[in-house]
Design an enzyme around this catalytic site. Structure first.
Site, mmCIF file in Angstrom:
data_model
loop_
_atom_site.group_PDB
_atom_site.id
_atom_site.type_symbol
_atom_site.label_atom_id
_atom_site.label_comp_id
_atom_site.label_asym_id
_atom_site.label_seq_id
_atom_site.Cartn_x
_atom_site.Cartn_y
_atom_site.Cartn_z
ATOM 1 N N GLY A 50 15.232 -1.528 25.894
ATOM 2 C CA GLY A 50 13.980 -1.760 26.606
ATOM 3 C C GLY A 50 13.963 -1.210 28.018
ATOM 4 N N GLU A 119 21.047 -7.428 29.270
ATOM 5 C CA GLU A 119 22.036 -6.408 28.880
ATOM 6 C C GLU A 119 23.135 -6.350 29.941
ATOM 7 O OE1 GLU A 119 19.547 -3.268 26.214
ATOM 8 O OE2 GLU A 119 19.254 -3.117 28.351
ATOM 9 N N ASP A 220 19.353 21.605 28.990
ATOM 10 C CA ASP A 220 18.672 22.862 29.326
ATOM 11 C C ASP A 220 18.123 22.866 30.759
ATOM 12 O OD1 ASP A 220 19.127 23.132 26.639
ATOM 13 O OD2 ASP A 220 17.044 23.438 26.058
ATOM 14 N N HIS A 241 28.204 5.077 25.682
ATOM 15 C CA HIS A 241 27.710 3.763 25.231
ATOM 16 C C HIS A 241 28.813 3.131 24.396
ATOM 17 C CE1 HIS A 241 25.292 0.621 23.460
ATOM 18 N NE2 HIS A 241 24.292 0.944 24.255
ATOM 19 N N ARG A 287 28.779 -1.102 31.416
ATOM 20 C CA ARG A 287 29.126 -0.241 30.277
ATOM 21 C C ARG A 287 30.434 0.521 30.393
ATOM 22 N NH1 ARG A 287 23.555 2.426 28.447
ATOM 23 N NH2 ARG A 287 22.858 0.408 27.725
ATOM 24 N N HIS A 348 26.317 9.044 25.894
ATOM 25 C CA HIS A 348 24.994 8.414 25.794
ATOM 26 C C HIS A 348 24.033 8.860 26.892
ATOM 27 C CE1 HIS A 348 22.131 5.294 24.811
ATOM 28 N NE2 HIS A 348 22.220 4.752 26.019
ATOM 29 N N ARG A 383 25.026 4.161 35.370
ATOM 30 C CA ARG A 383 23.667 3.616 35.197
ATOM 31 C C ARG A 383 23.703 2.244 34.541
ATOM 32 N NH1 ARG A 383 19.779 3.586 30.707
ATOM 33 N NH2 ARG A 383 21.539 4.315 29.490
#
Ligand code: FAD
Ligand code: SIN
Length: 534
Positions: A50, A119, A220, A241, A287, A348, A383
């Site tokens: 989310g 999370e 790219d 992840h 993470r 990830h 992040r």
């Protein structure tokens, strides 16, 4: 899109960032938006957990800012974190107005409110979601709105090859004037001119063998910006992840962190938990810590995967919270309501990218970068979960405001040459492309993955140089194809990741090296400056 068309704004990429920007600017300008695959095929479409936003009474902006800074391990730009976090509520409202239906729950007084999940790294429930398929809900709504808008022309199967800048044209004014674009259907490269150009091309996780990302994530935008002379920052911070489904046929199958947020536990094959030994927040540690712990347990014990177990919750709870994950696991033979599921980490998210200012402006005038392609200062060295979609939407707003103000300034379009194919032929050795692609992604996984060393980075660097030489030679002699363009970009991004990793003489956030296992007392961004434009 016809060759030589001129637009006010060319947006390269139709994920959450690009679509949101297009919808902000469409009332004021003529927009072309391109996507190299289908309009919906973007990381955004696959987002599960989310979007983070402070909506609960017990939560606060200060807490969201504090958690983001902590996860970013000392490298977030505080002013950017504050600016982005402050946009959370407005961004959710914007999506709601565009038709995105988020999951709700009933309050004690009978009224509905957003259901919020938790999370890793978040100290409050603050993740707004549409069951376990949030990205699908966002992408579908935004693509539909963009299709309906008369000022937005959408082109799928068009891949940007390179940007057109004043420097490349030999002008004093190094503005961006558009891009050369390969139409995958006609197999022709066309010239598209624009007053403003926006890179919204997403990340680069396809540089790695195992990834949660769809095939479009080949970096790219980062490679094009680098070739054009933009600075690129913090590329060593690739986020792995912790939990992707471990199954030979389950390509790119993420198992959302929200499963751990709702009580899922990580276990060894014998059912023992291990995360409490690594961090006080156990399964909900940031993470980088969870992914590294899994990697360490797998290497130490010689096991192929660990397990994610939520079957202590009721089947109704699991099926209602995770309907898509439940079906996906079942398809591969795992019933989440009855057993633990096998998981492994995978590449990830690209925390670094094209350096931008607080309005998403890059080093090249009239060239902007928004979303995962950019390095804005929000994420620092790691992040925090669900901050990425927020960044896409917030920076689409900042860029739109900046471009809106500049839209009426006069720009003289210079003479721009058409794409020249007179010196190239059809390839006689196409095997080079898939071979080099496979080789690159495998050694990046083995040598530049979750745990790095100087020796491994040197090995990767030697191989990258060889591949670069071969690919440049091939590119110079043969007509471009989609795969060749992506390979050329992947090898550039790999070079930037390795170079950045070599420059960081410490372990911080997502960059962990056995040669410098400690975090230095002070640190700064790794900023690479291109030596020449191509
Ligand atoms: P994308 O959505 O990736 O879009 C990139 C676009 O650029 C695509 O349209 C692509 O075709 C186009 N493109 C790329 N190169 C070219 C080119 N050369 N020419 C033309 N077009 C090009 N983040 C969260 O905050 N919350 C989550 O719950 C969450 N879950 C995730 C789950 C998964 C499985 C994955 C992979 C990511 C998840 N993320 C999540 C991260 C988040 O989805 C992405 O960071 C975000 O969607 C990026 O959006 P974007 O618009 O920058 O790029
Ligand atoms: C997830 O649902 O675990 C992904 C969330 C994210 O990457 O922000």
């Amino acid at each position: 899109m016809t060759p030589n068309s001129t637009y006010d704004i060319l947006i390269i990429g139709s994920g959450g960032a690009g679509l949101s920007l297009a919808l902000h600017l469409a009332p004021f300008s003529k927009i072309a938006m391109i996507s190299k695959g289908s309009l919906k095929e973007a990381n955004t479409y696959y987002a599960q957990g989310g979007i983070s936003a402070v909506l609960d009474k017990s939560d606060s902006l200060e807490s969201h800012i504090g958690d983001t800074l902590l996860a970013g391990a000392g490298l977030c730009k505080k002013n950017i974190v504050e600016k982005v976090v402050a946009q959370g509520k407005a961004c959710i409202e914007e999506l709601h107005q565009k038709g995105v239906v988020f999951t709700h729950q009933k309050k004690a007084d009978g009224h509905l409110e957003y259901h919020l999940t938790k999370e890793g790294g978040h100290s409050h429930r603050r993740v707004v979601h549409a069951a376990d398929a949030t990205g699908n809900a966002i992408q579908n709504s935004l693509v539909q709105r963009a299709i309906e808008h008369p000022n937005i022309e959408l082109f799928d199967d068009h891949i940007a090859v390179d940007l057109i800048t004043g420097n490349k044209l030999g002008l004093k004014n190094n503005q961006c004037f558009g891009a050369y674009i390969f139409d995958r259907k006609t197999e022709k490269v066309i010239l598209v001119k624009s007053i403003f150009t926006v890179l919204a091309t997403g990340g680069a996780s396809k540089t790695y063998l195992y990834t949660s990302n769809p095939d479009i994530s080949t970096g790219d935008g980062i490679a094009m910006a680098w070739r054009s002379g933009c600075r690129v920052a913090n590329m060593e911070f690739i986020q792995f992840h912790p939990t992707c489904l471990y199954h030979p046929e389950a390509k790119s199958s993420l198992i959302s962190e929200a499963v751990r947020g709702e009580g899922g536990l990580l276990t060894l094959p014998d059912g023992t938990r291990f995360m409490p030994d690594y961090h006080e927040k156990a399964e909900l540690a940031p993470r980088d810590i969870v992914a590294r712990a899994i990697d360490q347990e797998m290497k130490k014990r010689g096991i192929d995967c660990v397990y994610l177990d939520i079957h202590h919750k009721s089947p109704e709870f699991i099926k209602s919270h995770f309907p898509n994950l439940y079906s996906k696991c079942l398809k591969f033979g795992y019933d989440m309501t009855k057993q633990a599921i096998p998981v492994v980490p995978a590449a990830h998210y690209t925390c670094g990218g094209v350096v931008t200012d607080e309005n998403a402006q890059t080093d090249i005038p009239h060239l902007y970068a928004i979303g995962e392609v950019a390095s804005t200062g929000l994420h620092g060295a790691n992040r925090m979960a669900s901050n990425s979609l927020l960044e896409c939407l917030a920076f689409a707003r900042f860029a739109a405001n900046d471009i809106k103000v500049k839209l009426n300034t006069d720009v003289t379009m210079p003479e721009i040459p058409e794409w020249d194919e007179s010196q190239v032929t059809d390839s006689d050795e196409e095997v080079l492309v898939p071979h080099n692609w496979g080789e690159l992604r495998r050694f990046m996984w083995d040598y530049v993955g979750i745990v790095r060393t100087n020796k491994r980075l040197e090995r990767a660097q030697r191989r990258i140089k060889l591949l670069q030489h071969e690919i440049a030679e091939y590119y110079g002699h043969f007509k471009v194809t989609n795969d060749l363009l992506e390979l050329r970009n992947l090898v550039t991004v790999a070079e930037l990741i390795v170079e950045s990793a070599m420059l960081r003489k410490e372990s911080r956030g997502l960059h962990y090296t056995l040669d410098y296992p400690e975090k230095l007392a002070t640190s700064s961004d790794t900023i690479l400056i291109p030596k020449k434009t191509i």
